[in-house]
Design a protein around this motif. Structure first.
Motif, short mmCIF file in Angstrom:
data_model
loop_
_atom_site.label_atom_id
_atom_site.label_comp_id
_atom_site.label_asym_id
_atom_site.label_seq_id
_atom_site.Cartn_x
_atom_site.Cartn_y
_atom_site.Cartn_z
N VAL A 69 -3.48 6.42 -1.30
CA VAL A 69 -2.18 6.07 -1.87
C VAL A 69 -1.53 7.37 -2.35
O VAL A 69 -1.89 7.88 -3.43
N SER A 80 -4.28 -4.75 -3.41
CA SER A 80 -3.11 -3.99 -3.83
C SER A 80 -3.36 -3.18 -5.09
O SER A 80 -4.35 -3.38 -5.81
N SER A 135 0.99 -0.12 -3.65
CA SER A 135 0.41 -0.09 -2.31
C SER A 135 -0.19 -1.46 -2.04
O SER A 135 -0.69 -2.12 -2.96
N THR A 161 -2.47 -3.74 1.14
CA THR A 161 -3.16 -3.75 2.44
C THR A 161 -3.73 -5.14 2.66
O THR A 161 -4.41 -5.68 1.77
#
Ligand SMILES: *[C@@H]1O[C@H](CO)[C@@H](O)[C@H](O)[C@H]1NC(C)=O
Ligand SMILES: *[C@@H]1O[C@H](CO)[C@@H](O)[C@H](O)[C@H]1NC(C)=O
Ligand SMILES: *[C@@H]1O[C@H](CO)[C@@H](O)[C@H](O)[C@H]1NC(C)=O
Length: 293
Positions: A186, A209, A221, A223
């Motif tokens: 990140v 996250s 962030s 994913t």
């Protein structure tokens, strides 16, 4: 004036009880994705009663010995490594400086609650900076029904590097399965300052996250992993460990490696509160509004 004192006490009691009523979440918790969860474990490790009081309420402290055939040291989870951190900032989880005894003293807490299936799980934490340990935040029932966030303090970019895995994270041949195990950096993040790490376990996907701040700038962030989403009721675990293996934890650590956790908020459905029982409890409580979390 005793009667005035009594009145004040009664008003105080009334205020306390209305606050408790106002906070009733008998109709569940709605998360930022719109999902409703029936149950919660809210562990506030910064509370006045101390971090360990919050641990004792909802968590078991591991004392297992775990032999590590592939490591250079075994893992010994010890109660003393789950502690009130010095600055009263929260809960400390520590892997101790290795003493060459053959085992690294490590820390792990496991929810008393079993049967957790789906939910939104968050922790506000800072990662260990001493190299040679793994800090984990994960759902677990066995090695192939598990969703992990892991931080490896030996990574040079450990302060912004995450490993998100829906286990098994390896293909049958032993290679990393890129669809189930994501190594995520990140940019701009600093995990050595407090930030929120989150796992949303949904029936067909896991959303991992992060939301934190660095130098006044918000960093986020997210994913999503759709492979190997667990289907088995589980417990939730946090740990800090090392076994000195050269490929993963590296280490063992030469100084105490500490993760500090301000809170863990788990919102979930479990096998111990059915939809029907939940609906009855919501009705019995007079249908209070769903709590937003
Ligand atoms: C994990 O649990 C699942 C569901 O009970 C089971 O099918 C699987 O065989 C277990 N795997 C291991 C490695 O124990
Ligand atoms: C940063 O994040 C915080 C917490 O989520 C939020 O309250 C704030 O509005 C955000 N600030 C900006 C500039 O987006
Ligand atoms: C969780 O429970 C709520 C309330 O019973 C239900 O509406 C929701 O579908 C459940 N979620 C999952 C993923 O099972």
């Amino acid at each position: 004036m005793p009667s005035f004192a009594l009145l004040k006490t009664l008003i105080g009691l009334f205020l306390v009880s209305t606050q408790v009523l106002a906070q009733s979440c008998a109709c569940g918790y709605k998360d930022s994705n719109g999902h409703v969860w029936r149950e919660a474990i809210v562990s506030t490790f910064t509370q006045a009663a101390g971090a360990l009081a919050a641990v004792n309420a909802d968590w078991m402290v591991a004392t297992d010995f775990e032999p590590q055939p592939t490591g250079t040291a075994n893992i010994q989870y010890v109660t003393a490594n789950v502690f009130q951190d010095q600055n009263q900032n929260g809960l400390g989880l520590k892997a101790s400086a290795y003493d060459n005894s053959g085992s690294v003293k490590c820390a792990e807490i496991v929810t008393k609650k079993s049967g957790i299936q789906s939910g939104s799980f968050r922790m506000n934490a800072q990662v260990p900076s001493v190299p040679g340990v793994v800090f984990g935040f994960f759902t677990y029932i066995n090695d192939s029904q598990e969703q992990d966030i892991e931080f490896l303090s030996s990574d040079t970019d450990y302060y912004q590097h995450l490993y998100y895995t829906n286990q098994p994270g390896q293909l049958p041949g032993g290679d990393v399965d890129p669809a189930a195990a994501k190594s995520v950096v990140v940019p701009g993040a600093d995990f050595t300052t407090f930030g929120v790490h989150r796992i949303d376990w949904l029936p067909t996907q896991t959303i991992y996250s992060y939301a934190g701040m660095n130098m006044g700038v918000n960093i986020t962030s997210s994913t999503t992993i759709t492979k190997n989403v667990p289907t088995t009721p589980s417990r939730f675990i946090l740990n800090v460990w090392s076994n000195g293996d050269s490929g993963f934890s590296k280490g063992p650590p030469t100084a105490d490696a500490i993760a500090t956790v301000k809170y863990v908020h788990l919102y979930f459905n479990s096998t111990s509160l059915s939809e029907a029982s939940f609906n009855s409890a919501c009705s019995a409580a007079g249908h209070p509004a769903v709590c937003n979390v």
